[in-house]
Design a protein around this motif. Structure first.
Motif, PDB file in Angstrom:
ATOM      1  N   GLN A 127       3.222  10.863  -1.195  1.00 26.20           N
ATOM      2  CA  GLN A 127       3.385  10.718  -2.691  1.00 26.20           C
ATOM      3  C   GLN A 127       3.991   9.395  -3.182  1.00 26.20           C
ATOM      4  O   GLN A 127       4.932   9.313  -3.844  1.00 26.20           O
ATOM      5  N   LYS A 133       3.781   8.351  -6.885  1.00 28.18           N
ATOM      6  CA  LYS A 133       4.602   9.212  -7.688  1.00 28.18           C
ATOM      7  C   LYS A 133       6.101   9.120  -7.669  1.00 28.18           C
ATOM      8  O   LYS A 133       6.799   9.036  -8.657  1.00 28.18           O
ATOM      9  N   ARG A 164       6.779   5.999  -9.566  1.00 26.47           N
ATOM     10  CA  ARG A 164       6.981   6.196 -11.418  1.00 26.47           C
ATOM     11  C   ARG A 164       8.140   7.085 -11.478  1.00 26.47           C
ATOM     12  O   ARG A 164       8.672   6.826 -12.512  1.00 26.47           O
ATOM     13  N   GLN A 165       8.634   7.941 -10.625  1.00 30.94           N
ATOM     14  CA  GLN A 165       9.597   9.058 -10.903  1.00 30.94           C
ATOM     15  C   GLN A 165      10.906   7.950 -10.767  1.00 30.94           C
ATOM     16  O   GLN A 165      11.734   8.084 -11.757  1.00 30.94           O
TER      17      GLN A 165
END
Ligand SMILES: Nc1ncnc2c1ncn2[C@@H]1O[C@H](COP(=O)(O)OP(=O)(O)OP(=O)(O)O)[C@@H](O)[C@H]1O
Ligand SMILES: [Mg+2]
Length: 255
Positions: free
Chosen positions: A121, A124, A127-128
């Protein structure tokens, strides 16, 4: 079931260290949306009570209900994840990390903590991380520490470290923040700023329980004040009631 007006409700809390009964059968309540004070002479058991409420130290006895659920058996990180966070009498910031890195350590639910998730991921996680960084910078901006984001936390004054600890607490979107002496050792200008931040965060919906020896801070911020002496409840009431309570004056003057 209707929501209780009490966000935090603790009763029958006891803790002894060897022969010292630091907290005996203590009770405390924090209504939702309010700023509640906790005062008492040195050694009264205030910090120990905070440690018991947040389970940094396991109580010998007693019950702690946060947001309708018993939490005294949960580890402190699980309590924090429910939105109940605390700061320390001596601010615990990591001196060799930057101010921003201290903020990012507090971010909840980081996907990158698990190896397999890291593998699968990556988008993801990036982005986090970006979202956490933006959130941290926005909070630092709001407390006037944005310019220090890249500085070592160890280079800041004691008062700024206290402010950083409060800013870090906000990273986990808390419902309740316990502050252990936010004004101790802080210069008067910064005390005023800290009080303004607390009022603003409270207006945004965060409830507070504050230990403080500075009575101006307690009297100006708190809706309700609890008094502890020798580990037990001595009184509770409005700031005005507490200020004119003879037993409280006696406990402070030691007469
Ligand atoms: N880990 C510990 N081991 C042994 N005794 C302890 C421990 N923590 C606290 N105590 C004792 O428990 C009592 C209450 O201490 P506590 O730090 O809770 O008081 P306090 O009200 O926060 O005081 P202050 O206003 O000075 O911060 C004191 O007698 C203290 O010496
Ligand atoms: Mg203390």
């Amino acid at each position: 079931m209707s929501e209780s007006p009490l966000l935090l409700q603790a009763s029958g809390l006891c803790k002894s260290f060897g022969g010292i009964r630091a907290v005996q059968n203590a009770v405390i309540e924090v209504p939702r949306g309010q700023i509640t004070g906790l005062i008492g002479p040195n050694g009264a058991g205030k910090t120990t009570l905070f440690n018991l409420l947040s389970n940094f130290i396991a109580p010998d006895q007693g019950k702690v209900i946060f947001d309708g659920q018993e939490v005294q058996h949960l580890p402190s990180h699980a309590i924090a994840a429910k939105g109940f966070v605390r700061t320390f009498q001596v601010a615990r910031v990591l001196s060799r990390l930057s101010v921003l890195e201290n903020m990012l350590l507090a971010a909840q639910g980081q996907t990158g903590e698990n190896f397999l998730q890291v593998w699968w991921q990556q988008g993801k996680i990036r982005r986090q991380e970006k979202a956490n960084r933006e959130k941290a910078m926005a909070i630092l901006e709001s407390v006037g520490l944005a310019e220090k984001a890249q500085d070592y936390a160890g280079a800041m004054s004691g008062g700024q470290r206290k402010l950083l600890e409060m800013a870090r607490a906000l990273m986990s979107d808390p419902q309740l923040i316990l502050l252990d002496e936010p004004a101790a050792g802080v210069n008067p200008t910064l005390i005023n700023q800290i009080c303004e931040h607390i009022v603003r965060w409270n207006q945004q919906g965060i409830s507070f329980l504050i230990i403080e020896h500075n009575m101006d801070v307690i009297m100006s911020l708190c809706n309700h004040v609890w008094v502890l002496a020798e580990g037990t409840n001595l009184a509770d009431g409005t700031p005005a009631e507490i200020q004119s309570n003879e037993q409280v004056l006696e406990a402070y003057l030691g007469v």
